[in-house]
Scaffold this active site. Structure first.
Site, PDB file in Angstrom:
ATOM      1  N   ILE A 146       0.827  -1.207   0.000  1.00 27.71           N
ATOM      2  CA  ILE A 146       0.000   0.000   0.000  1.00 27.71           C
ATOM      3  C   ILE A 146       0.860   1.255   0.000  1.00 27.71           C
ATOM      4  O   ILE A 146       1.607   1.530   0.938  1.00 27.71           O
ATOM      5  CB  ILE A 146      -0.995  -0.022   1.185  1.00 27.71           C
ATOM      6  CG1 ILE A 146      -1.818  -1.335   1.156  1.00 27.71           C
ATOM      7  CG2 ILE A 146      -1.907   1.209   1.151  1.00 27.71           C
ATOM      8  CD1 ILE A 146      -2.472  -1.685  -0.187  1.00 27.71           C
ATOM      9  N   GLU A 353      -0.920  -0.791 -10.403  1.00 32.35           N
ATOM     10  CA  GLU A 353      -2.265  -0.549 -10.968  1.00 32.35           C
ATOM     11  C   GLU A 353      -2.552  -1.566 -12.078  1.00 32.35           C
ATOM     12  O   GLU A 353      -3.182  -1.255 -13.083  1.00 32.35           O
ATOM     13  CB  GLU A 353      -2.444   0.901 -11.420  1.00 32.35           C
ATOM     14  CG  GLU A 353      -2.381   1.847 -10.216  1.00 32.35           C
ATOM     15  CD  GLU A 353      -3.195   3.108 -10.321  1.00 32.35           C
ATOM     16  OE1 GLU A 353      -4.138   3.160 -11.125  1.00 32.35           O
ATOM     17  OE2 GLU A 353      -2.881   4.037  -9.560  1.00 32.35           O
TER      18      GLU A 353
HETATM   19  C1  LIG Z   1       5.769  -0.253  -5.135  1.00 34.44           C
HETATM   20  C2  LIG Z   1       4.378  -0.796  -5.240  1.00 34.44           C
HETATM   21  C3  LIG Z   1       3.295   0.001  -4.895  1.00 34.44           C
HETATM   22  C4  LIG Z   1       1.989  -0.513  -4.945  1.00 34.44           C
HETATM   23  N1  LIG Z   1       0.940   0.265  -4.514  1.00 34.44           N
HETATM   24  C5  LIG Z   1      -0.285  -0.316  -4.374  1.00 34.44           C
HETATM   25  C6  LIG Z   1      -1.353   0.398  -3.720  1.00 34.44           C
HETATM   26  O1  LIG Z   1      -1.205   1.564  -3.296  1.00 34.44           O
HETATM   27  N2  LIG Z   1      -2.538  -0.237  -3.555  1.00 34.44           N
HETATM   28  C7  LIG Z   1      -2.762  -1.510  -3.979  1.00 34.44           C
HETATM   29  O2  LIG Z   1      -3.850  -2.026  -3.789  1.00 34.44           O
HETATM   30  N3  LIG Z   1      -1.766  -2.200  -4.606  1.00 34.44           N
HETATM   31  C8  LIG Z   1      -0.536  -1.644  -4.810  1.00 34.44           C
HETATM   32  N4  LIG Z   1       0.483  -2.352  -5.415  1.00 34.44           N
HETATM   33  C9  LIG Z   1       0.241  -3.736  -5.848  1.00 34.44           C
HETATM   34  C10 LIG Z   1       0.315  -3.943  -7.342  1.00 34.44           C
HETATM   35  O3  LIG Z   1      -0.803  -3.410  -7.971  1.00 34.44           O
HETATM   36  C11 LIG Z   1       0.521  -5.456  -7.589  1.00 34.44           C
HETATM   37  O4  LIG Z   1       1.846  -5.761  -7.214  1.00 34.44           O
HETATM   38  C12 LIG Z   1       0.241  -5.855  -8.999  1.00 34.44           C
HETATM   39  O5  LIG Z   1      -1.111  -5.742  -9.305  1.00 34.44           O
HETATM   40  C13 LIG Z   1       0.699  -7.291  -9.304  1.00 34.44           C
HETATM   41  O6  LIG Z   1       0.271  -8.185  -8.336  1.00 34.44           O
HETATM   42  P1  LIG Z   1       1.331  -9.209  -7.699  1.00 34.44           P
HETATM   43  O7  LIG Z   1       2.493  -8.419  -7.243  1.00 34.44           O
HETATM   44  O8  LIG Z   1       0.634 -10.061  -6.702  1.00 34.44           O
HETATM   45  O9  LIG Z   1       1.817 -10.096  -8.914  1.00 34.44           O
HETATM   46  P2  LIG Z   1       1.109 -11.425  -9.488  1.00 34.44           P
HETATM   47  O10 LIG Z   1      -0.331 -11.187  -9.689  1.00 34.44           O
HETATM   48  O11 LIG Z   1       1.519 -12.576  -8.642  1.00 34.44           O
HETATM   49  O12 LIG Z   1       1.805 -11.533 -10.899  1.00 34.44           O
HETATM   50  C14 LIG Z   1       3.076 -12.163 -11.116  1.00 34.44           C
HETATM   51  C15 LIG Z   1       3.333 -12.210 -12.620  1.00 34.44           C
HETATM   52  O13 LIG Z   1       2.327 -13.037 -13.241  1.00 34.44           O
HETATM   53  C16 LIG Z   1       1.703 -12.307 -14.285  1.00 34.44           C
HETATM   54  N5  LIG Z   1       0.283 -12.719 -14.388  1.00 34.44           N
HETATM   55  C17 LIG Z   1      -0.612 -12.870 -13.388  1.00 34.44           C
HETATM   56  N6  LIG Z   1      -1.799 -13.239 -13.881  1.00 34.44           N
HETATM   57  C18 LIG Z   1      -1.661 -13.311 -15.225  1.00 34.44           C
HETATM   58  C19 LIG Z   1      -2.522 -13.630 -16.312  1.00 34.44           C
HETATM   59  N7  LIG Z   1      -3.819 -13.931 -16.110  1.00 34.44           N
HETATM   60  N8  LIG Z   1      -2.026 -13.615 -17.566  1.00 34.44           N
HETATM   61  C20 LIG Z   1      -0.734 -13.289 -17.795  1.00 34.44           C
HETATM   62  N9  LIG Z   1       0.127 -12.960 -16.817  1.00 34.44           N
HETATM   63  C21 LIG Z   1      -0.324 -12.973 -15.547  1.00 34.44           C
HETATM   64  C22 LIG Z   1       1.821 -10.854 -13.877  1.00 34.44           C
HETATM   65  O14 LIG Z   1       1.670  -9.987 -14.978  1.00 34.44           O
HETATM   66  C23 LIG Z   1       3.232 -10.833 -13.298  1.00 34.44           C
HETATM   67  O15 LIG Z   1       4.173 -10.728 -14.317  1.00 34.44           O
HETATM   68  C24 LIG Z   1       1.784  -1.833  -5.414  1.00 34.44           C
HETATM   69  C25 LIG Z   1       2.879  -2.616  -5.782  1.00 34.44           C
HETATM   70  C26 LIG Z   1       4.152  -2.145  -5.687  1.00 34.44           C
HETATM   71  C27 LIG Z   1       5.318  -3.039  -6.034  1.00 34.44           C
END
Ligand SMILES: Cc1cc2nc3c(=O)[nH]c(=O)nc-3n(C[C@H](O)[C@H](O)[C@H](O)COP(=O)(O)OP(=O)(O)OC[C@H]3O[C@@H](n4cnc5c(N)ncnc54)[C@H](O)[C@@H]3O)c2cc1C
Length: 368
Positions: A146, A353
């Site tokens: 977050i 996002e």
């Molecule tokens: C610095 C930072 C700030 C953030 N700020 C916020 C915030 O303020 N609020 C908030 O709610 N979230 C926030 N996030 C979370 C961010 O939105 C998520 O990290 C992001 O959506 C990816 O989720 P994950 O990290 O669980 O990766 P995962 O969902 O585990 O993905 C891992 C990999 O698998 C790929 N993948 C997953 N599903 C599929 C699919 N169906 N098809 C193809 N590829 C796929 C992804 O593209 C990625 O390459 C932040 C993240 C970071 C690192």
């Protein structure tokens, strides 16, 4: 005029601290103070709640110009919009009055809590629960990644109210930092945007009044997704600003640096790289501004355009910042020059996002 004003402010009051904010991984307090003093910290808040009432394009320009000098600082106006837009889009008049006024004044910031340790791309798989108890809800769970956690006073939290209904069983709430049972994890140690605090938010039996629900029960996920349609454009703006900052720096450098008896800018191989960088940035800018206009009008193809702008501009930012490091040679690879920070900062725009893979899923489902 807006761009000129934000650029002068950013260069005078934000740029001088950008390297230190990154090096020390500390919150850019100087940027927050400067943005608040100039009413640029949450420009999207409507005038009726004491805000500047900036439209989506003006908001994009503010974020772009701040990101040009410091990506971490650009998350102040960007995340204030992300956190508060669910209330603006779906909240009751009472919620809007209560929470938008302090945000507009600069007394409070707003964060957005969708992601969880086991629910990132598949955000609807969240586990955080909100259980109704009389005229209150009790929230339990962990939100991860977050932005501005701990610094923000207010948090839009998406939580499951009916586990049987998956995304239609998710509701949105405003949680305050001072609510009993709210606490934060240690700051994440990140590759880039080191000045922007990213922490877990723990909700341990957090009891809040039922009127803190944003919209109707079960509409929280729809509100969260609708919010992202608008705010992905602000991430495109951030990417655009980072890329422009890198191009501007590299453009100056190649005129000063001499090899083979002349400025390296005289070599056509270098000129072609600069031309490609500028061309990609301009394409990203046009897509982003067009998407911002669609956001303002609420056009039916906004979902496609917002995802396209974010995906394209963030890929451009990664390419352009990598090329900027290349143009500075070995010097570009060191922290004595800003382009390596810009390259590290650019990477996040392809991830948050919604990753760029997720943007492609969104585009494919909403082809024009
Ligand atoms: C610095 C930072 C700030 C953030 N700020 C916020 C915030 O303020 N609020 C908030 O709610 N979230 C926030 N996030 C979370 C961010 O939105 C998520 O990290 C992001 O959506 C990816 O989720 P994950 O990290 O669980 O990766 P995962 O969902 O585990 O993905 C891992 C990999 O698998 C790929 N993948 C997953 N599903 C599929 C699919 N169906 N098809 C193809 N590829 C796929 C992804 O593209 C990625 O390459 C932040 C993240 C970071 C690192």
């Amino acid at each position: 005029m807006l761009r000129d004003a934000v650029r002068s402010l950013a260069e005078a009051k934000i740029a001088p601290y950008a390297a230190a904010v990154d090096e020390e991984a500390r919150f850019p307090q100087e940027a927050l103070d400067a943005l608040v003093a100039n009413d640029l910290h949450a420009v999207h808040v409507p005038e009726e709640y004491g805000g500047a009432g900036a439209d989506a394009l003006a908001t994009v320009i503010v974020i772009e110009e701040v990101a040009r000098v410091c990506a971490s600082s650009s998350l102040i106006p960007a995340v204030n919009k992300l956190g508060s837009l669910p209330v603006i889009l779906s909240g009751s008049e009472e919620l809007k009055k209560k929470y938008m006024t302090p945000l507009a004044k600069g007394d409070a910031m707003f964060s957005y809590c969708l992601s969880e340790p086991d629910a990132g791309s598949d955000a609807a798989g969240m586990k955080t629960r909100a259980v109704r108890d009389g005229d209150t809800y009790v929230l339990n769970g962990v939100k991860r990644w977050i932005t501005n956690a701990g610094v923000s006073e207010y948090y839009t939290v998406m939580a499951v109210t009916d586990p049987a209904k998956r995304s239609k069983g998710i509701s949105a709430f405003v949680v305050e930092k001072s609510d009993e049972g709210v606490s934060f994890g240690a700051p994440e140690k990140k590759l880039g945007i080191k000045g922007s605090p990213t922490r877990e938010v723990y909700l341990d039996n957090v009891r809040i009044p039922a009127d803190r629900m944003i919209g109707e029960e079960g509409t929280g996920f729809a509100t969260a997704m609708k919010t992202l349609d608008h705010t992905r454009i602000t991430i495109a703006a951030q990417a655009l600003g980072i890329a422009q900052g890198a191009l501007d720096y590299a453009k100056g450098y190649v005129q000063e640096r001499k090899q083979f008896g002349k400025p390296i800018a005289d070599f056509q191989g270098v000129q072609f790289m600069l031309a490609d960088m500028a061309m990609k940035i301009e394409a990203a800018r046009q897509l982003t501004y067009a998407a911002a206009a669609k956001s303002e009008r609420g056009d039916s193809d906004l979902t496609f355009q917002g995802a396209a702008a974010k995906c394209f501009a963030s890929d451009v930012a990664m390419e352009v910042t990598t090329d900027a490091v290349q143009l500075l040679g070995g010097y570009g690879y060191t922290r004595d020059y800003p382009v390596e920070r810009m390259m590290r900062d650019a990477k996040i725009t392809q991830i948050y996002e919604g990753t760029n893979q997720v943007q492609r899923i969104v585009m494919a489902r909403n082809l024009p």
